[in-house]
Write a protein that holds these residues in place. Structure first.
Motif, PDB file in Angstrom:
ATOM      1  N   PHE A 181       0.843  -1.185   0.000  1.00  0.00           N
ATOM      2  CA  PHE A 181       0.000   0.000   0.000  1.00  0.00           C
ATOM      3  C   PHE A 181       0.887   1.248   0.000  1.00  0.00           C
ATOM      4  N   ARG A 182       0.581   2.174  -0.896  1.00  0.00           N
ATOM      5  CA  ARG A 182       1.391   3.385  -1.030  1.00  0.00           C
ATOM      6  C   ARG A 182       1.149   4.335   0.134  1.00  0.00           C
ATOM      7  N   GLY A 183       2.206   4.983   0.562  1.00  0.00           N
ATOM      8  CA  GLY A 183       2.080   6.021   1.573  1.00  0.00           C
ATOM      9  C   GLY A 183       1.652   7.336   0.952  1.00  0.00           C
ATOM     10  N   THR A 184       1.831   8.404   1.659  1.00  0.00           N
ATOM     11  CA  THR A 184       1.383   9.708   1.191  1.00  0.00           C
ATOM     12  C   THR A 184       2.201  10.175  -0.011  1.00  0.00           C
ATOM     13  N   HIS A 198       4.662   1.705   3.760  1.00  0.00           N
ATOM     14  CA  HIS A 198       5.454   2.722   4.443  1.00  0.00           C
ATOM     15  C   HIS A 198       4.584   3.951   4.648  1.00  0.00           C
ATOM     16  N   SER A 199       4.769   4.646   5.770  1.00  0.00           N
ATOM     17  CA  SER A 199       4.013   5.855   6.063  1.00  0.00           C
ATOM     18  C   SER A 199       2.514   5.502   6.159  1.00  0.00           C
ATOM     19  N   LYS A 200       1.652   6.265   5.519  1.00  0.00           N
ATOM     20  CA  LYS A 200       0.227   5.942   5.586  1.00  0.00           C
ATOM     21  C   LYS A 200      -0.042   4.540   5.051  1.00  0.00           C
ATOM     22  N   GLY A 201       0.796   4.052   4.132  1.00  0.00           N
ATOM     23  CA  GLY A 201       0.628   2.703   3.604  1.00  0.00           C
ATOM     24  C   GLY A 201       0.696   1.643   4.683  1.00  0.00           C
ATOM     25  N   GLY A 202       1.505   1.885   5.713  1.00  0.00           N
ATOM     26  CA  GLY A 202       1.578   0.943   6.832  1.00  0.00           C
ATOM     27  C   GLY A 202       0.283   0.914   7.626  1.00  0.00           C
ATOM     28  N   ASN A 203      -0.315   2.098   7.799  1.00  0.00           N
ATOM     29  CA  ASN A 203      -1.611   2.174   8.465  1.00  0.00           C
ATOM     30  C   ASN A 203      -2.674   1.419   7.669  1.00  0.00           C
ATOM     31  N   ASN A 258       4.123  -2.546   9.088  1.00  0.00           N
ATOM     32  CA  ASN A 258       3.846  -1.110   9.148  1.00  0.00           C
ATOM     33  C   ASN A 258       5.178  -0.401   9.362  1.00  0.00           C
ATOM     34  N   HIS A 259       5.685   0.236   8.306  1.00  0.00           N
ATOM     35  CA  HIS A 259       6.971   0.940   8.378  1.00  0.00           C
ATOM     36  C   HIS A 259       6.729   2.435   8.596  1.00  0.00           C
ATOM     37  N   ASP A 260       6.803   2.862   9.829  1.00  0.00           N
ATOM     38  CA  ASP A 260       6.668   4.271  10.219  1.00  0.00           C
ATOM     39  C   ASP A 260       5.324   4.865   9.798  1.00  0.00           C
ATOM     40  N   ARG A 305       1.338 -11.497  16.704  1.00  0.00           N
ATOM     41  CA  ARG A 305       2.450 -12.310  16.169  1.00  0.00           C
ATOM     42  C   ARG A 305       2.745 -11.959  14.715  1.00  0.00           C
ATOM     43  N   LEU A 306       1.716 -11.569  13.977  1.00  0.00           N
ATOM     44  CA  LEU A 306       1.885 -11.247  12.562  1.00  0.00           C
ATOM     45  C   LEU A 306       2.426  -9.842  12.336  1.00  0.00           C
ATOM     46  N   LEU A 307       2.143  -8.933  13.284  1.00  0.00           N
ATOM     47  CA  LEU A 307       2.462  -7.522  13.070  1.00  0.00           C
ATOM     48  C   LEU A 307       3.941  -7.223  13.304  1.00  0.00           C
ATOM     49  N   HIS A 308       4.532  -6.519  12.333  1.00  0.00           N
ATOM     50  CA  HIS A 308       5.905  -6.032  12.463  1.00  0.00           C
ATOM     51  C   HIS A 308       5.846  -4.513  12.254  1.00  0.00           C
ATOM     52  N   LYS A 309       5.900  -3.752  13.339  1.00  0.00           N
ATOM     53  CA  LYS A 309       5.916  -2.300  13.189  1.00  0.00           C
ATOM     54  C   LYS A 309       7.321  -1.797  13.466  1.00  0.00           C
ATOM     55  N   THR A 310       7.867  -1.032  12.525  1.00  0.00           N
ATOM     56  CA  THR A 310       9.203  -0.475  12.670  1.00  0.00           C
ATOM     57  C   THR A 310       9.148   1.034  12.466  1.00  0.00           C
ATOM     58  N   VAL A 311       9.906   1.748  13.265  1.00  0.00           N
ATOM     59  CA  VAL A 311       9.989   3.208  13.152  1.00  0.00           C
ATOM     60  C   VAL A 311      11.449   3.613  13.260  1.00  0.00           C
ATOM     61  N   PRO A 312      11.869   4.692  12.587  1.00  0.00           N
ATOM     62  CA  PRO A 312      13.247   5.169  12.750  1.00  0.00           C
ATOM     63  C   PRO A 312      13.430   5.811  14.111  1.00  0.00           C
ATOM     64  N   GLU A 313      14.670   6.012  14.504  1.00  0.00           N
ATOM     65  CA  GLU A 313      14.964   6.460  15.868  1.00  0.00           C
ATOM     66  C   GLU A 313      14.397   7.831  16.198  1.00  0.00           C
ATOM     67  N   SER A 314      14.173   8.685  15.209  1.00  0.00           N
ATOM     68  CA  SER A 314      13.585  10.006  15.459  1.00  0.00           C
ATOM     69  C   SER A 314      12.168  10.090  14.893  1.00  0.00           C
ATOM     70  N   SER A 315      11.454   8.996  14.941  1.00  0.00           N
ATOM     71  CA  SER A 315      10.130   8.933  14.346  1.00  0.00           C
ATOM     72  C   SER A 315       9.165   9.945  14.973  1.00  0.00           C
ATOM     73  N   ALA A 316       8.396  10.587  14.109  1.00  0.00           N
ATOM     74  CA  ALA A 316       7.311  11.456  14.561  1.00  0.00           C
ATOM     75  C   ALA A 316       6.001  10.951  13.959  1.00  0.00           C
TER      76      ALA A 316
END
Length: 390
Positions: free
Chosen positions: A128-131, A176-181, A203-205, A224-235
């Protein structure tokens, strides 16, 4: 430093030889940003499949990346070059490309399905595409702060259900981004028969939800299925996030620029992880969460609508167009702001002041414990310097 470009250049094993991993998911999520309609080899039927390699090699790369963050990213050409020569990606096929934008209903939705052979049969990644750069896309993102469901989330559910009915095999959902949501929302709301086929949700950030889309969100099988990753300065990825089961990825950029996938650091078949978010990100996320909780949904909607009305008064259709004539557009925006009625002006400034006040209070609250911890150490050193026997 190693990122997803270097990963693709170095990882030459097929998916049958080395299983699908979180770094592959970020690669596929990045591929959701490509304009597949610009490719001369895309089949006329959405269900028709074409090799990803052919899409890349037979298309104009500027046209493929136009309108997204990839258009200006310095690693885009290297990414597409590594993709075209990757043994791992050579059998990946593209199908079910969808792209829908509507200013009228504030909707920006796009998705693509990437299929690849695995040990037993075939698997499908619904990316899914992000913004994108449009105001409609960004407006829909901000609408997540006061709407239980936005049009793209409904489209994501319909897309996942439709693809699942047309193919057989394991399903991965990600973005990624909204695509992760959108990937999370689709996984949480598809019917049970489809959900049983889901092998992973990435869900990537991307932001979370104003309200839980379904009770499935608290079930162990979804966790168990969900993998959410965010960068260290995620907003952006921490907006509305209430869970603690996300992982923090090291990034090579600073601040908000870490949102770009090419800055995420990799090692082997996984990311380089940190124990926690950076203190500045924690501070901002806490302040933003407090601000959101302190405003009613109606107040959030009114503030967001007012800001976007001002942006649209510049006649720019995207952030890129706004920046192309930054000085002129900024002057016009400020001019439009002065024409707001007194009550709306007061409301906007009070809202901005409230966020500023929360940031200030949160900063003070976090600095006080640090000051108390430092003070005894200073006194001890002073006492030792004076020959104190304490």
């Amino acid at each position: 430093m190693r990122n997803i470009v270097a990963y693709m250049a170095e990882e030459q094993r097929t998916f049958a030889e080395s299983p699908f991993n979180p770094v592959d998911s970020l690669v596929f999520s990045t591929l959701a940003y490509l304009n597949y309609e610009a490719s001369p080899c895309l089949p006329p039927s959405p269900a028709g499949r074409v090799l990803l390699h052919d899409v890349v090699m037979l298309s104009d790369w500027d046209a493929l990346s136009f309108g997204s963050w990839m258009e200006d990213a310095k690693d885009t050409s290297s990414f597409l070059r590594a993709l075209s020569s990757s043994r791992r990606m050579r059998d990946v096929r593209v199908a079910f490309y969808a792209n829908e934008v509507s200013e009228a209903v504030e909707k920006q939705f796009s998705a693509v399905t990437l299929s690849f052979p695995v040990t037993q049969g075939e698997a499908f990644y619904l990316a899914f595409r992000g913004t994108d750069g449009s105001f409609a896309g960004w407006k829909e993102d901000f609408n997540l702060c006061f709407k239980k469901v936005v049009p793209s989330q409904r489209a994501a559910l319909a897309y996942a259900s439709g693809v699942a009915s047309a193919v057989e095999g394991a399903l991965f959902l990600g973005g990624h981004s909204k695509g992760g949501n959108l990937a999370e929302y689709a996984a949480l709301t598809v019917d049970e028969a489809v959900f049983k086929r889901v092998a992973g949700v990435f869900n990537h950030d991307g932001p979370s939800f104003l309200e839980d889309p379904s009770p499935r969100i608290d079930e162990e099988r979804f966790c168990r299925l969900l993998h959410k990753t965010v960068p260290e300065s995620s907003a952006f990825g921490m907006i509305l996030e209430r869970r603690a089961d996300y992982r923090v990825v090291a990034a090579s950029a600073l601040s908000v620029f870490q949102h770009e996938p090419f800055t995420w650091q990799t090692e082997g078949a996984d990311f380089v992880y940190q124990d926690a978010l950076n203190p500045s990100a924690v501070l901002f996320d806490a302040a933003l969460d407090a601000w959101l909780r302190g405003r009613t949904p109606e107040e959030r909607e009114r503030f967001i609508d007012t800001v976007f009305e001002l942006l649209c008064s510049t006649e720019a259709a995207s952030w890129g167009e706004f920046q192309d004539k930054l000085f002129a557009n900024a002057r016009q925006l400020l001019g439009s702001a002065t024409q707001l009625d007194a009550e709306t002006k007061r409301f906007v400034w009070q809202t901005v002041a409230a966020l500023g006040g929360i940031l200030k209070d949160e900063t003070i609250r976090r600095l006080k414990p640090a000051a108390r911890l430092r003070l005894p150490r200073v006194r001890a050193r002073y006492g030792q310097g004076k020959g104190s026997e304490e």
